[in-house]
Scaffold this motif. Sequence first.
Motif, PDB file in Angstrom:
ATOM      1  N   TRP B  34       6.835  42.102  20.918  1.00 59.90           N
ATOM      2  CA  TRP B  34       5.830  41.571  21.831  1.00 59.90           C
ATOM      3  C   TRP B  34       6.368  41.668  23.249  1.00 59.90           C
ATOM      4  N   TYR B  35       5.500  42.181  24.127  1.00 63.63           N
ATOM      5  CA  TYR B  35       5.808  42.263  25.545  1.00 63.63           C
ATOM      6  C   TYR B  35       4.762  41.480  26.328  1.00 63.63           C
ATOM      7  N   LYS B  36       5.200  40.943  27.468  1.00 59.96           N
ATOM      8  CA  LYS B  36       4.273  40.280  28.387  1.00 59.96           C
ATOM      9  C   LYS B  36       4.252  41.093  29.678  1.00 59.96           C
ATOM     10  N   GLN B  37       3.045  41.440  30.129  1.00 56.85           N
ATOM     11  CA  GLN B  37       2.914  42.142  31.412  1.00 56.85           C
ATOM     12  C   GLN B  37       2.251  41.210  32.402  1.00 56.85           C
ATOM     13  N   ASP B  38       2.969  40.873  33.462  1.00 55.22           N
ATOM     14  CA  ASP B  38       2.445  39.912  34.422  1.00 55.22           C
ATOM     15  C   ASP B  38       1.524  40.587  35.438  1.00 55.22           C
ATOM     16  N   SER B  39       1.085  39.809  36.396  1.00 55.64           N
ATOM     17  CA  SER B  39       0.106  40.310  37.365  1.00 55.64           C
ATOM     18  C   SER B  39       0.684  41.411  38.255  1.00 55.64           C
ATOM     19  N   LYS B  40       2.006  41.485  38.335  1.00 51.31           N
ATOM     20  CA  LYS B  40       2.642  42.554  39.116  1.00 51.31           C
ATOM     21  C   LYS B  40       2.975  43.766  38.240  1.00 51.31           C
ATOM     22  N   LYS B  41       2.450  43.760  37.047  1.00 49.45           N
ATOM     23  CA  LYS B  41       2.606  44.879  36.102  1.00 49.45           C
ATOM     24  C   LYS B  41       3.985  44.960  35.478  1.00 49.45           C
ATOM     25  N   PHE B  42       4.826  43.953  35.713  1.00 48.45           N
ATOM     26  CA  PHE B  42       6.157  43.998  35.126  1.00 48.45           C
ATOM     27  C   PHE B  42       6.082  43.694  33.644  1.00 48.45           C
ATOM     28  N   LEU B  43       6.709  44.570  32.844  1.00 54.72           N
ATOM     29  CA  LEU B  43       6.698  44.448  31.380  1.00 54.72           C
ATOM     30  C   LEU B  43       8.000  43.811  30.920  1.00 54.72           C
ATOM     31  N   LYS B  44       7.878  42.643  30.296  1.00 59.30           N
ATOM     32  CA  LYS B  44       9.087  41.954  29.862  1.00 59.30           C
ATOM     33  C   LYS B  44       9.029  41.750  28.358  1.00 59.30           C
ATOM     34  N   ILE B  45      10.107  42.104  27.685  1.00 59.25           N
ATOM     35  CA  ILE B  45      10.122  41.915  26.243  1.00 59.25           C
ATOM     36  C   ILE B  45      10.224  40.426  25.925  1.00 59.25           C
ATOM     37  N   MET B  46       9.481  40.005  24.912  1.00 60.97           N
ATOM     38  CA  MET B  46       9.516  38.612  24.496  1.00 60.97           C
ATOM     39  C   MET B  46      10.271  38.484  23.170  1.00 60.97           C
ATOM     40  N   PHE B  47       9.834  39.261  22.201  1.00 63.65           N
ATOM     41  CA  PHE B  47      10.408  39.179  20.863  1.00 63.65           C
ATOM     42  C   PHE B  47      10.543  40.571  20.272  1.00 63.65           C
ATOM     43  N   PHE B  90       1.301  42.789  25.070  1.00 59.90           N
ATOM     44  CA  PHE B  90       1.296  44.033  24.319  1.00 59.90           C
ATOM     45  C   PHE B  90       2.154  43.881  23.071  1.00 59.90           C
ATOM     46  N   CYS B  91       1.610  44.354  21.991  1.00 55.61           N
ATOM     47  CA  CYS B  91       2.369  44.516  20.767  1.00 55.61           C
ATOM     48  C   CYS B  91       2.817  45.976  20.707  1.00 55.61           C
ATOM     49  N   ALA B  92       3.986  46.235  20.143  1.00 54.97           N
ATOM     50  CA  ALA B  92       4.474  47.605  20.012  1.00 54.97           C
ATOM     51  C   ALA B  92       5.295  47.718  18.739  1.00 54.97           C
ATOM     52  N   SER B  93       5.498  48.945  18.291  1.00 58.30           N
ATOM     53  CA  SER B  93       6.359  49.158  17.138  1.00 58.30           C
ATOM     54  C   SER B  93       7.157  50.431  17.339  1.00 58.30           C
ATOM     55  N   SER B  94       8.278  50.523  16.644  1.00 62.21           N
ATOM     56  CA  SER B  94       9.103  51.725  16.721  1.00 62.21           C
ATOM     57  C   SER B  94       9.951  51.821  15.468  1.00 62.21           C
ATOM     58  N   GLN B  95      10.571  52.995  15.318  1.00 65.91           N
ATOM     59  CA  GLN B  95      11.528  53.191  14.245  1.00 65.91           C
ATOM     60  C   GLN B  95      12.935  53.081  14.798  1.00 65.91           C
TER      61      GLN B  95
END
Lengths: 118, 113
Positions: B34-47, B90-95
């Motif tokens: 899970w990522y959080k994108q704030d109003s300045k478009k910065f993407l920060k990982i949460m979990f 945003f939710c994301a996934s990867s290998q």
Amino acid sequence: AQKITQTQPGMFVQEKEAVTLDCTYDTSDPSYGLFWYKQPSSGEMIFLIYQGSYDQQNATEGRYSLNFQKARKSANLVISASQLGDSAMYFCAMREGLMKTSYDKVIFGPGTSLSVIP
Amino acid sequence: DTAVSQTPKYLVTQMGNDKSIKCEQNLGHDTMYWYKQDSKKFLKIMFSYNNKELIINETVPNRFSPKSPDKAHLNLHINSLELGDSAVYFCASSQVPLNTEAFFGQGTRLTVV
């Protein structure tokens, strides 16, 4: 400490010209991957290109190429022949490899807003 | 076929409420984020979760609780919503191999009023 730096908050480029978006990174891990993503105004995150730390050649994908300078820890994205549809936010990102506490996350830079002018 | 899907796309709610965002991936990936994108478009990982196990919790308030019932799903529950929680999630996934990109869901725009 900031691990990914993108020093250009906003960029303008004339349609059909090439543009370079800067990215520098910081890691002590010898094994890492570098990514570029595009986020148009619609909001989705679109993967563009990948470069591995051990890759000898610079990555290319169509009009996108990555200028990888390992010693300088830079991974600049070059977009050739810009199109109006290239107007978007562009994010540089890194995934580190060997350290177990790091290997499962992709960290992002602050982004560069690119505007293509007709 | 949507690779990573999250619902809802938009969520407007009042302060103090509890809400959930759901995420599912059909790529067979082991890791979800899970990522959080704030109003300045910065993407920060949460979990980050790997095979249903929490790997990374990036100093997120404990009002945020991820739940992974299986490796294809990673839901985010938020208690006692605050104005500052307004963002795009945003939710994301990867290998696991490094040379694979993370695939992102379409994002959930959360507005707390």
